[in-house]
Write an enzyme that holds these catalytic residues in place. Structure first.
Site, PDB file in Angstrom:
ATOM      1  N   HIS A  50       0.961  -1.277  -0.005  1.00 39.45           N
ATOM      2  CA  HIS A  50       0.091  -0.067   0.144  1.00 39.45           C
ATOM      3  C   HIS A  50       0.791   1.160   0.013  1.00 39.45           C
ATOM      4  O   HIS A  50       2.080   1.259   0.445  1.00 39.45           O
ATOM      5  CB  HIS A  50      -0.885  -0.089   1.154  1.00 39.45           C
ATOM      6  N   GLU A  52       0.613   4.052   1.752  1.00 40.34           N
ATOM      7  CA  GLU A  52       1.372   4.403   3.134  1.00 40.34           C
ATOM      8  C   GLU A  52       2.506   3.568   3.587  1.00 40.34           C
ATOM      9  O   GLU A  52       3.700   4.035   4.129  1.00 40.34           O
ATOM     10  CB  GLU A  52       0.245   4.281   4.272  1.00 40.34           C
ATOM     11  N   CYS A  80      -6.343   1.787   5.909  1.00 39.83           N
ATOM     12  CA  CYS A  80      -6.789   0.727   6.272  1.00 39.83           C
ATOM     13  C   CYS A  80      -6.137   0.234   7.711  1.00 39.83           C
ATOM     14  O   CYS A  80      -5.174   0.948   8.291  1.00 39.83           O
ATOM     15  CB  CYS A  80      -6.360  -0.595   5.339  1.00 39.83           C
ATOM     16  N   CYS A  83      -2.320  -0.220   7.462  1.00 39.30           N
ATOM     17  CA  CYS A  83      -1.488   1.009   7.513  1.00 39.30           C
ATOM     18  C   CYS A  83      -1.492   1.987   8.432  1.00 39.30           C
ATOM     19  O   CYS A  83      -0.783   2.622   8.856  1.00 39.30           O
ATOM     20  CB  CYS A  83      -1.744   1.681   6.147  1.00 39.30           C
TER      21      CYS A  83
END
Length: 156
Positions: A50, A52, A80, A83
């Site tokens: 991801h 992040e 999420c 993260c």
């Protein structure tokens, strides 16, 4: 620099992901008014790829420390749980996001990991920065996925 400038830079990263047909989430990590790192989601076999996580890894490498205190994360979509947990573990000061994620958001929509008082660190959280632009990228991505394989005449 203000938060709209930094979010616009995260949007640039998200647009790059959209151009690659990846989920258009972009992020930048900022310290003392300077962008330390930027990234977007990457389509790979790695479920942790991801935006992040990518940004946190790059910034930790650049600073030589896992502790990113004093840093603010700007991300186009509410983080999420994974993260959000990474932000807490990295001691990120603030998380500023664009679009809310009612299905997986851990910055107040579904969970509030970023500000959970039971954890040893909490992040300041602000949502809704350039939310319309951020949400539009996600809508475009999913529209393209739904229409994949259809002829041009079928799309109107």
């Amino acid at each position: 620099m203000d938060e709209t400038f930094f979010m616009s830079q995260a949007i640039v990263a998200a647009k790059a992901a959209l151009a690659r047909e990846d989920v258009p989430v972009g992020a930048v990590l900022v310290k003392d008014g300077e962008i330390l790192a930027g990234a977007s989601n990457v389509k790979t076999t790695d479920p942790t790829a991801h935006a992040e996580i990518q940004v946190i890894r790059r910034a930790a490498e650049l600073t030589g420390s896992w502790n990113l205190k004093g840093c603010d994360l700007y991300v186009t979509l509410e983080p999420c749980p994974m993260c959000a947990g990474a932000c807490v573990s990295a001691r990120v000061r603030g998380v500023i996001f664009g679009a809310r994620d009612p299905k997986a958001g851990a910055g107040g929509s579904l969970y509030n990991i970023l500000a959970d008082t039971r954890l040893n660190h909490r992040c300041e959280v602000r949502g809704g920065v350039l939310k319309d632009e951020c949400a539009a990228l996600l809508r475009e991505y999913f529209r393209r996925r739904r229409n994949c394989g259809k002829r041009e005449s079928e799309l109107e």
